[in-house]
Every structure is written in structure tokens, then in C-alpha cells.
Design an enzyme around this catalytic site. Structure first.
Site, mmCIF file in Angstrom:
data_model
loop_
_atom_site.group_PDB
_atom_site.id
_atom_site.type_symbol
_atom_site.label_atom_id
_atom_site.label_comp_id
_atom_site.label_asym_id
_atom_site.label_seq_id
_atom_site.Cartn_x
_atom_site.Cartn_y
_atom_site.Cartn_z
ATOM 1 N N GLU B 510 0.869 -1.178 0.000
ATOM 2 C CA GLU B 510 0.000 0.000 0.000
ATOM 3 C C GLU B 510 0.903 1.225 0.000
ATOM 4 O O GLU B 510 1.696 1.409 0.925
ATOM 5 C CB GLU B 510 -0.888 -0.019 1.265
ATOM 6 N N ILE B 511 0.797 2.008 -1.049
ATOM 7 C CA ILE B 511 1.634 3.201 -1.144
ATOM 8 C C ILE B 511 0.785 4.413 -0.772
ATOM 9 O O ILE B 511 -0.347 4.568 -1.254
ATOM 10 C CB ILE B 511 2.236 3.335 -2.559
#
Lengths: 481, 763
Positions: B510-511
Site C-alpha cells: 500500500e503506497i
């Protein structure tokens, strides 16, 4: 094209005598000139790009002479001997051939691949046994199939740097016997047993014994980094260059036929007879067996089954043998009254991808060493390439002849070109004469030197591939008669 | 010698000329026939062998579409009717792909199961014709040979595959909730035996060429070649074709038989399987196992068993019929739609929509050699990325280095890596205690302890030594990136990269971007993530980002349910039977009670009553007693090294008793408990989309499934809303809202969807 090159060399020669011109400047001004057509007529003589490869302020290094004992199929007459026995025989042969006083030798270097653990510095054991002074140091080098090349270039380094004047270089391999070890588990148990003091401790160590400890460990036949055997890689290489089974068999037949002719005509003059204890004296190589293409076609592929192209007949076979050469500084040789056979000139080691380009060393090394020496392919009169497999040789020839390969893999603008076959391994090669891994390099150099003397010509090019994706090339220059 | 070589080359030259000519003749012949051009196939004749080359235009892969199918039939008809042709080779000229499977769009376009069944039956007919071909057909396989591609290949008389890493055979249909609908259920058991066939079709796993050879799935292997006078890939395909042609000729001349020598074990097994009783036992065993693993949530595996059984016990006509019918039925199930949606989402999340970064990251540095840090290092070094792993003490660093080594060495034990490859990969890792070499780092990922002050200190230290272009990424599960970036001199280079534990197993990354994060920084982070093999979602900064924020309200409900007297074991079984891979109580133990408390406290500050539910007091008491979950050996369960079955931690009883709350019977049925958990999760996910934390529903689904284990059969929260119906979910939320309060209030977007049945997250 040939004319052009010859003319270039003529001009180079002329320019060379002009004082204070740098070598680079020379090459640059020569090239444009050489293409002008009006000068073409002047280039009639047989001169080379360079008249000699001597370099200012660097000692000239010569091969006085070199010998080898006959190369035999493994498991034949040498099978009960040890590697240092073969090496000793080569050294004694060299002493006999050259009559060099033992105490003049400053240093001895030998190459070998599969090491006998009892004689890990086989050079020293062989030298002592051959009666060399115990004050003459000796060491052993290993670089797979170019181990004795490495021995020779080590000698060149020692002499060029002024550390030595006289060095014996050689190589040996005995494939009839190889060190087969106990398994690691067994070895560990045996070592633990050694350390155990009390009976109870010993019993506790022994109790750990399992039957599978007894399975032996063979010396690696495959490349450590890729786990691929060389024959397998050669088959893939041949396929990559689209070399057919027929072409490979034809090339192998050529090697055997040429070797047979050389043997019959007595051209393999570097061989010294070897009286094997308890057996007859061995006087010639026993792996030369010219067959027919039909016979060869019957063999099944040895590595990639069932459709591969590399077979026992178009591969080099397991060989026992040893070789040795006497290398000196030119002035020393002349002072001792020798008439050397050849100069050892520029050399080059290369290395590349051990997976897909394992055996392409000669392709990489050849243009580099030519460039370094300032020569072109046309200057070479005798090519001596190590023949590991027919497919490997043919792949190298194709690679050297491919602009695409030169541009995409070697970072060169154009191909170096393929050596003309009429100058290539004319007295047979490793496929027919045999290939004792550690000893082949010296054979190549002596074949080049002897061919230059016999066939006439000035420059020989020696090249070989080696496990690990390495390669070597060296220029041998005939010693003026 | 020279002469013979010249002749050799001349011969080759003529040979290739004739080839080209015959190819040309064929092509012009086809042109003159009714159909003008073929787009997916072309074929030429070499001697008496037809070489059929597949290459679908404008696509990285070949898929078994209707067009390809009909072109193939045309070509085969020509092959069969030509007197010149005695055998054929089927090969793809697309690098790295034979046929990657059936065209999913073709299936999605169908609205009824009958249509799908018909597609299946057409393919069955074609492949049966191919199987019965009197002219042998050799499938020459290089690259992925999956699904319909494998079904085509096993209908041929002979298969030759390249021993390339990209060459993978398999039947992944089950992962899409369907079954192999073009004869594989009937052919595979005969070809590789019933147990192996079940294994292939029920797991959907890819089989590498050498393994396939051992199983009897392919007949010959071809080694990939290195460079010759043309690129490796091109020459390898050519070589494969050459080898395939010699085998095609050999088969036509009856010099080679397609039958394979079976080993003793194989012979014994096939003998055993000829006994009906043994077969029944196998069906039963496999079915039991499948039921246990799928909890009955996935219909496809059971249908596969059923179809295979029908074929073997009642003959292939019944088998084919059953295959096509079940195929049609499965393609219409919610599960299949959900799984296909996930598959599409996964493909989307494997692309970098931010474009290539200006500077590719070549030198990575990871701060903190803990579980996460070392995991991040491992997935980097094994892709050839130079990585510095920095910690503050030698023992901590050593532990991290050992973790990386162990991770790689496990692959050696499984024989997916050689020890030499392991060593070269491990050489990409540099362990150190200082900041040496950071001046050359292109990206720094910090994975230090979750403490804002510590993260601030680290950021300042790092910024003092890194070059201007270097990206600073923070691996945190809950601390807002914007807050971390407050002390940065260059907030445009600060980004969040939230990995999931264990990093080498969990696919999701998850960026998190803040308002100040530059587009190039994002592109660079996505690029690194993709190189690490991750599936990536990019979300906006905010408390808990997306994944943690969705998990938190569900966790709050978990505590509430436990307080209401539902035991951890019961709760676990309720959640797993809903499709979660890990039970809710076990999940708390795995995450760590301290971490859960830390996150819950932080988030409840930000979100207040929407995150209400259970009492955090439970977590606090657990921490005070040292029940931190798996890492401390005790949590809700007791964990012992080497003990597989975990027992309940009886010391929890007093804590649970002291915090006990009355349950409300009308919202406490098993189903209600499940839905209380799931609806809170889904509601929060939809709110994230509503608030713009999520850019697309796809990313929401991928994040939930791959990061949090949201039931894959539901396809993620957004697919779930679409397939289950927004109205039903809102109704449930309203019911629970009435009983518990605002934490169950449905968000506006969800209400909008409920009010308008035409509104779908996926159109």
C-alpha cells in the site's frame, strides 16, 4: 583487402623508422593512406602489419623449446601412474631435449585442473623427482583448460619484470584417476572420531553413522555456478549458432584426419617418448582415430538426449598427459648459445557469461589480442585453437564472423572475421590429439611455433576456452631463422 | 574440408529458400480462398510438416479467443485435406507465451449459462478432432501454456516444451471460480493419472517444464539457448521449431511413438486406480480435503471433482457433457464473477500508472533489520536490487541478515533456486550499523519502530546524508505520512510504503501519498514495489490510510463480540467459515496485541464513535499480563514451538469475565456476528472511496483481499456490495445501528448505491 593490409604493414614499417612518432599517431595516419589505390602497386612484398612485435624497453621473451609426453586416452598406459609421474616425465624430456643445466632454471610453474590431494603442488613434487635443484622454487596454477597457458604467462611475467631469466612452464592432467571423496557427512564423522578421546565418545560418534554416509562424492563435472555440464553447454551453443550435427562430425573428422597425417609425417616433433614403469615405452598419441562420417552418424547424442548434436565422436575425450616448455629472456638464451623457436608476445585473458557463452573465450580474446599487438587476422599464419568440441569451434568461428554478435555482445563496431581454415589447426587439435586439461596450453604454443618453422610464416595465434566462461589468446612470433 | 563446409552452407541456403517459397505459396493460397487474411495464425510448410505459428496482434499474450479458434480450425482443415502434409507443428512466435488461456472477455460477454456451455462444446469438438487427427500434431511450447492453452496442447499428439523459467503449464481456471471447459477434465486424468490431474486442476498451480516432463504432461524438453547470430529468445523459438519438426516427422514415419515409458511407481498407481473401490476412496479423500479447505464457499473445486468422476465412471461422452454444463453454470456464479474481478484488478495493480520514474532506483537502503525491514530487504535483493540493511546494534542486524538468508535458503531447499543463485542474491545485501554509502542511495525505506518521535529522528538523520534525488519512504501501518513529513526538508520526496507481514509471502504493497508528495516520487515507489513483485494500491494519506482503517472497526467489533461471551475459537470458526483465511481472534494474536492497541488508540482519537464498539481495556489488560500474541507465546491462544494445534490461553478467562457485556439476542445469531464484522469493514471501505482516500474501487478490493484477507470468494468489499446488493447491506447496518449506535451508520455513498439499484462500483 589482403593487399591493403599488406600495404599497411609496409607503411607501418617505413614509419617505424622515423624517430619520435607515437604508435597511435602512426596507426591513424596509416589507415587513410592505405586505402588510396595508387599506392596499391607498391605493396607486393609479403610483409606484415608489423615486422616484429618487439616493444621498446621490454625484454624479449622466447620459448627455447617445448615437449610433451604422448597424450593418451584415460585408462590406458598411464592409468596406474600419478600426475607428478607424468609431469616428471615431461620435465625430464625437456631437460633431455634442451640440455639445459638444471641449476640455471630460476623457477618452475605448472598448470593442472583436477588436483591430486597428495601432491597439491604438483610442480614442486615433479621438479624434485626430476632432479631439479631443491633450491628452485615451483608452484602450481589452475585456470581450467587454460591452466598451462596461465603457467606460461606467469613465466612471461616473471621474466618481463626482471625477477627471473629462465623459467620452466608446463601442465599435467591425469584423468585415469581422480580424487573421489567420502561424503561430507562421512568426513565430518571421521574428523569427529579423530577428536574423540574416550571410548564412550567414540561410540557416540559412531552411533551417528548412517548407510548413506558411504555414498561417495565425485569431482564436479558440471560448472559450479550453473550446474550445467560442459558438453550440455556445448550442445546448446552449437544450437544457438545453428550448427548441424553433420557440420560437427565433418569438423571432427577433419581434426582426426589432419592429426593422423601429422603423426604419419612425423610433424608432431614435440612428443618425447615415455618409458612407463612395467609397460612398453609410449611413443605416440593414441586417441587419433579417423573414422567415417557414416560411422560417426551412428552415435547417439551424449548430453542432450535424444535430439542433441554433441556426441562422443565430435567431442574431445578424457586424456592423460603432460607438457613442458623452457622459457627464457632472449639475451639469456642467446648468451647460452640457444637458437630459440619463438617469441611469446602479447596475450589476453577474457571472461564472459558462464551459462550461455561458456565456450566462446576465443571469440572474445582473438580481436582483443590482435588489437593489442597491432595485427590483423591476415597477419596470422598459424592458428592453433583449442578444440573442446566441434560445436564449440564452429560456434566460435561463426561468432567471430558475425557483426551482430560483435556489436551486441562484445561492444565492437564490427566482426573480427573468421580464421581461414587452411591455416587452422593444421596438425590436428584437442579433438584428435587429446586434451589433458592442464597440459593443452603448452601443446598449442609448441604446435604454433613448430608450424611457423615448418610451414613458414611469422605470427601464430593461440586461443582457448575454459570452464568458468574464461578464455585466452596469445601471439607467438617465429624466431628468425 | 573447406569444400564440404561450403556445400553444407549451400544446402542450408537452398533449404531455407524452399521454405520461404512454400510459406509464400501457402499464404497466397489462403488469400485466394474465401477468407482473406488471418490475424492470429499463419502457417508454412517445411517438407511435409505444416508449421502453424500463433501470434495474436496488439497483445503481449495469445489468448484462445473465438477468432483464434476459428482460424485454427480453418488451418487444420487445410492441413488435413492437403496431400502434401503428413504432420504439423503448433508453435507460438510470441516470446514468453504459448497460449495464456481462454479469452475472459468472451466469457464475460455471455449472459446465460447456455451460451457459455455452447462455447465449451465448440472447443470440445475442435479439440476432439485434433486429438483424433491421423496426422500427428506436435505442440511446441515456449512460455505460458495455461488454461485453454494447456487444453489445446494436451489434445495434440506430442508436446515439446522449453525448459525456460517462463514456460509454465497449468489449469488456473479454479482460481477464477470456473473449471477447464475444453476437455482437460477428461484428458488430464488419462494423461497424468487421477491424483496428479486433481492436483493440477484443484490447485491451479503452474507447473514448470521439467516437472511437467516427469509427470508426463510433456514428452520432450528443449533447453533455452544463449545468443548466437541473433537474440536468444528468437533463436530459442526457432530451435524449438526445428526440434519439433524432427519429432513431427518421426511421428508421421512411426519412428517415434507418443507413448511414454512409465516407471514402476506409476504402473502400480495406475493399476491401483483401475480398481473402482480405490477410485471411490480417492474421490472421497479429495472431496473431504476440498470441503475442509474451501468451507463450501467455492463451488468450482467440487464441480471439478464431480466432472472428472463422471468422465471416468460413466465414459467420456457423459464426461464432456457434464464438463460443458458445469462450466456454464460456474461461469454464472457470484463467486466466479468475484474471482474474475479480482484477477482483473490484480492485473491492473501490477502496472505503473504513474509512468517510469526519472531515475530508476539502483541502490536501496532499508532502516531497521526487524521482521519488516529484513523482509523488505529480502524481496529486493532477490530481484537483483543492491540493498543496504541498517540497524543500530550488531545482534539486531545479524538477526535480520539471517532472516534474509533463511528466506533465500528455503527456496534452495524447495529447489526453486540453486545455492549459487542464493549466494549471488545474498551478495546484494550489505549489512551495516552506520550511514556509510547512503550518499549513493536512490531510495531509503525506513522500517523502524512505530513511534513518531523515532521516525522524525531517523528522517532527519537520513536527510543529512542522502543525495537530493533520494526518496524517503516510511513503512508504517498507521502513522500518517504527512505527520512524519513535517520535519522533512523536502516533503515532496516523502512517501509511505506499507508492506504486510510476512513481506516475502504477502503480495500487497500500500503506497501512501501526501498532498506534497511529487508524482515522480510516487512513480519511483510504485516502480520499486513492482520490481519487488508486489501488487500495488496507491492511496491518500490519512489516519490508518486504507487497509488499517478498514481493519480497525472490524477489530473493534471483534473485541465487542468477545466481550459478549463468544469464545475466541467460536469467533475464529465464524470468520473462517465466512471466507477469511485467518480467524479474527487469531489475527489479533498474529498482528500483536500491542500493535493492535497502538493502532486502535490512535485511530479512535481521529474517528471517535465510528470506531467504537469493544473496550480497549481488554487489549490493555492483555498487554499488562504479557499476552502480546504469537510473538510472546501467549495471546488468546498459547503458542509453542513445534506444536501445531494451539490451545486456548486459559488465563484469558478472567480478563474476558471482568469485561463481560450482555449480548443482544436479536443481533447475535451466528450470521449476525459475521455480518456485524463484515458490514463494518465494507462500510469503512466505501467511506474511504467516498472521501477520496481510495482512487478506485479496484484498489479497494485488491487491498482488502491481498492485504487483509477479505474473503476472495466475495471479490473484495466493492465487488461484495455489487454482487450481494447495497440495499441488503444498508438494511443490516441499520438494524445493527439501532442496536449499537453510530458505528454502524452506513456512509452516504453506500446509501446512494442502495437507493439506486443501477449504481454499481463495477459497470
Amino acid at each position: 583487402m589482403n593487399q591493403n593490409f599488406k600495404m599497411t604493414s609496409l607503411l607501418t614499417y617505413t614509419f617505424k623508422n622515423l624517430p619520435s612518432t607515437s604508435k597511435w599517431a602512426l596507426r591513424f595516419c596509416v589507415r587513410p593512406l592505405s586505402s588510396s589505390s595508387q599506392l596499391q602497386a607498391a605493396a607486393a612484398s609479403q610483409t606484415k602489419s608489423k615486422k616484429t612485435l618487439a616493444k621498446p624497453n621490454i625484454r624479449n621473451i622466447v620459448v627455447v623449446d617445448g615437449v610433451r609426453i604422448p597424450f593418451l586416452l584415460s585408462g590406458t598406459s598411464y592409468k596406474d601412474l600419478m600426475p607428478h609421474d607424468l609431469a616428471r616425465a615431461a620435465l625430464l624430456g625437456l631437460l633431455h631435449q634442451t640440455s639445459v643445466p638444471k641449476d640455471v632454471v630460476d623457477y618452475i610453474v605448472f598448470g593442472t585442473v583436477i588436483q591430486e590431494v597428495k601432491t597439491s603442488n604438483v610442480a614442486r613434487e615433479a621438479a624434485l623427482g626430476a632432479g631439479f635443484s631443491d633450491k628452485t622454487p615451483a608452484h602450481t596454477v589452475t585456470m581450467a583448460c587454460i591452466s598451462s597457458n596461465q603457467a606460461m604467462t606467469t613465466a612471461v611475467g616473471l621474466i618481463a619484470s626482471g625477477q627471473c631469466d629462465v623459467v620452466v612452464a608446463g601442465g599435467v592432467e591425469l584423468m585415469s584417476d581422480v580424487p573421489i571423496r567420502h561424503s561430507r557427512k562421512m568426513r565430518k564423522m571421521m574428523l569427529d572420531l579423530n577428536k574423540a578421546k574416550t571410548l564412550a565418545q567414540r561410540l557416540s560418534v559412531i552411533s551417528k553413522f548412517r548407510l548413506n554416509f558411504l555414498s561417495p562424492e565425485l569431482p564436479a563435472v558440471s560448472e559450479f555456478s550453473t550446474s550445467e555440464t560442459m558438453g550440455h553447454s556445448a550442445d546448446r551453443l552449437a544450437a544457438a549458432f545453428a550448427i548441424s550435427r553433420e557440420e560437427q562430425d565433418e569438423y571432427a573428422l577433419r581434426s582426426h584426419s589432419l592429426a593422423k597425417r601429422a603423426q604419419d609425417e612425423g610433424l608432431l616433433s614435440d612428443i618425447v617418448p615415455f618409458k612407463v614403469p612395467g609397460r612398453d615405452t609410449v611413443t605416440q598419441d593414441n586417441g587419433i582415430r579417423p573414422s567415417s562420417l557414416d560411422q560417426m552418424a551412428k552415435l547417439k547424442p551424449a548430453f542432450i538426449k535424444p535430439y542433441g548434436t554433441v556426441t562422443a565422436a565430435n567431442s574431445s575425450f578424457l586424456t592423460d598427459g603432460a607438457s613442458a616448455v623452457l622459457i627464457m629472456a632472449e639475451e639469456k638464451a642467446l648468451a647460452m648459445g640457444y637458437k630459440p623457436k619463438a617469441y611469446l608476445r602479447d596475450f589476453m585473458y577474457v571472461s564472459q557469461d558462464p551459462k550461455d557463452q561458456l565456450l566462446l573465450g576465443p571469440t572474445y580474446a582473438t580481436p582483443k589480442v590482435l588489437e593489442k599487438a597491432g595485427l590483423t587476422m591476415n597477419d596470422i599464419d598459424a592458428f592453433e585453437f583449442h578444440e573442446a568440441f566441434s560445436g564449440q569451434i564452429l560456434a566460435n568461428l561463426k561468432a567471430m564472423d558475425s557483426d551482430w554478435f560483435a556489436q551486441n555482445y562484445m561492444g565492437r563496431k564490427a566482426k573480427v572475421g573468421s580464421p581461414p581454415l587452411e591455416k587452422f589447426n593444421n596438425w590436428g587439435g584437442s579433438l584428435s590429439l587429446g586434451h589433458p586439461f592442464g597440459a593443452t596450453g603448452c601443446r598449442l604454443v609448441m604446435a604454433a611455433a613448430n608450424r611457423l618453422r615448418k610451414e613458414g610464416g611469422q605470427y601464430g595465434l593461440v586461443a582457448a576456452c575454459a570452464a568458468g566462461g574464461q578464455g585466452h589468446a596469445m601471439i607467438v612470433e617465429a624466431y628468425p631463422k | 574440408m573447406v569444400a564440404s563446409r561450403a556445400i553444407g552452407s549451400l544446402r542450408r541456403f537452398t533449404a531455407s529458400r524452399t521454405l520461404r517459397c512454400s510459406g509464400y505459396i501457402c499464404r497466397s493460397f489462403t488469400r485466394s480462398s474465401v477468407l482473406l487474411t488471418r490475424t492470429h495464425l499463419n502457417y508454412g510448410v517445411k517438407g511435409d510438416v505444416a508449421v502453424i505459428r500463433i501470434n495474436s496482434p496488439n497483445s503481449k499474450v495469445n489468448t484462445l479467443s473465438q477468432e483464434l479458434h476459428s482460424e485454427f480450425m480453418e488451418v487444420m482443415n487445410e492441413v488435413w485435406s492437403s496431400s502434401q502434409i503428413r504432420s504439423a507443428v503448433l508453435i507460438s512466435t510470441k516470446p514468453g507465451c504459448f497460449i495464456a488461456g481462454a479469452d475472459l472477455n468472451m466469457l464475460n460477454a455471455c449472459t446465460t449459462s447456455q451460451e457459455v456451455t455452447q462455447i465449451s462444446q465448440e472447443a470440445q469438438k475442435t479439440f476432439e478432432k485434433l486429438e483424433k487427427s491421423t496426422k500427428p500434431v506436435v505442440a511446441a511450447i515456449n512460455g505460458s501454456c495455461l488454461g485453454g492453452g494447456l487444453e489445446l496442447a494436451i489434445s495434440c499428439q506430442y508436446r515439446i516444451a522449453t525448459k525456460d523459467k517462463k514456460t509454465v503449464l497449468g489449469s488456473p481456471e479454479v482460481l477464477l471460480g470456473i473449471l477447464p471447459g475444453a476437455g482437460a477434465t477428461q484428458r488430464l486424468p488419462k494423461m497424468v493419472g487421477i491424483p496428479a490431474a486433481f492436483d493440477i486442476m484443484l490447485t491451479g498451480r503452474g507447473i514448470r517444464a521439467d516437472r511437467a516432463k516427469k509427470m508426463g504432461l510433456v514428452d520432450q524438453l528443449v533447453e533455452p539457448l544463449g545468443p548466437g547470430v541473433k537474440p536468444s529468445e528468437e533463436r530459442t523459438i526457432e530451435y524449438l521449431e526445428e526440434v519439433a519438426i524432427t519429432f513431427a516427422k518421426g511421428l508421421a514415419d512411426k519412428k517415434i511413438t507418443p507413448k511414454r515409458d512409465k516407471g514402476l511407481v506409476e504402473k502400480l498407481t495406475s493399476y491401483a486406480l483401475s480398481i473402482p473401490f480405490v477410485r471411490q476412496q480417492i474421490y472421497k479423500k479429495v472431496e473431504e480435503k476440498v470441503r475442509k479447505q474451501t468451507k463450501g464457499l467455492y463451488p468450482a473445486p467440487l464441480k471439478i471433482i464431480d466432472v472428472v468422476k463422471t468422465g471416468i465412471e460413466q465414459g467420456s461422452n457423459a464426461g464432456y457433457l457434464s464438463e460443458s454444463q458445469r462450466f456454464g453454470e460456474l461461469a454464472m456464479t457470484k463467486e466466479s464473477k468475484a474471482l474474475m474481478g479480482l484477477y482483473r484488478g490484480q492485473t491492473q495493480c501490477k502496472k505503473n500508472k504513474f509512468g517510469a520514474p526519472q531515475k530508476e532506483v539502483k541502490q536501496l537502503a532499508v532502516l531497521g533489520a526487524g521482521l519488516m525491514g529484513a523482509g523488505i530487504a529480502q524481496v529486493s535483493v532477490d530481484k537483483g536490487l543492491q540493498t543496504i540493511l541498517k540497524d543500530t546494534t550488531l545482534p539486531a542486524l545479524g538477526r535480520g541478515q539471517q532472516q534474509v538468508f533463511k528466506g533465500l535458503n528455503d527456496k534452495v531447499k524447495k529447489k526453486t533456486l540453486t545455492s549459487f543463485e542464493r549466494d549471488t542474491m545474498f551478495s546484494n545485501l550489505i549489512g551495516q550499523l552506520d550511514y556509510r554509502g547512503f550518499e549513493k542511495a536512490d531510495m531509503v525505506i525506513e522500517a523502524v519502530f512505530e513511534d513518531l518521535n523515532l521516525k522524525h529522528r531517523v528522517l532527519k538523520e537520513v536527510e543529512a546524508v542522502i543525495p537530493d534525488h533520494c526518496v524517503f519512504a516510511s513503512n508504517t501501518s498507521a502513522l500518517p505520512i504527512g505527520e512524519i513529513a513535517t520535519v522533512s526538508k523536502r516533503p515532496e520526496k516523502v512517501i509511505g510504503m506499507h508492506y504486510f507481514s510476512p513481506v516475502d509471502k504477502m503480495q500487497l504493497l500500500e503506497i501512501i501519498t501526501t498532498e506534497k508528495t511529487s508524482k515522480d516520487t510516487t512513480a519511483s515507489a510504485v516502480d520499486v514495489g513492482l520490481r519487488q513483485g508486489k501488487v500495488i494500491i496507491v492511496v491518500k494519506d490519512g489516519p490508518g490510510f486504507y487497509t488499517t482503517r478498514c481493519l480497525a472497526p472490524m477489530m473493534s467489533e471483534v473485541i465487542r463480540i468477545l466481550q459478549e461471551g463468544v469464545g475466541p475459537k467460536k469467533l475464529d470458526s465464524l470468520t473462517t467459515s465466512f471466507g477469511f483465511p485467518v480467524g479474527a481472534a487469531t489475527l489479533v494474536d498474529e498482528v500483536g496485541v500491542d500493535v493492535a492497541k497502538h493502532v486502535a488508540e490512535n485511530l479512535s482519537k481521529d474517528f471517535g464513535e465510528r470506531f467504537a464498539g469493544g473496550s480497549l481495556e481488554m487489549l490493555r489488560q492483555m498487554i499488562s499480563k504479557g499476552f502480546l500474541g504469537r510473538k510472546s507465546g501467549k495471546g488468546f491462544y498459547i503458542y509453542q514451538e513445534g506444536v501445531k494445534n494451539k490451545n486456548l490461553n486459559s488465563d484469558m478467562d478472567s480478563i474476558l469475565a471482568s469485561l463481560k457485556m450482555p449480548s443482544q439476542p436479536d443481533v447475535s445469531s451466528d450470521e449476525d456476528i459475521q455480518y456485524r464484522l463484515v458490514t463494518r469493514f465494507v462500510n469503512e471501505a466505501v467511506l474511504c472511496l467516498q472521501e477520496g482516500v481510495l482512487a478506485t474501487p479496484t484498489e479497494g478490493d485488491i487491498g482488502a483481499v491481498f492485504g487483509l484477507g477479505f474473503p476472495p470468494c466475495l471479490g473484495g468489499p466493492f465487488h461484495f456490495v455489487d454482487l450481494y446488493g447495497a440495499q441488503k447491506i444498508v438494511d443490516r447496518l441499520r438494524k445493527y445501528e439501532a442496536a449499537y449506535g453510530k458505528q454502524f451508520t452506513p456512509c452516504q455513498l453506500l446509501v446512494d448505491h442502495a437507493n439506486n439499484p443501477n449504481k454499481k462500483f463495477y459497470q
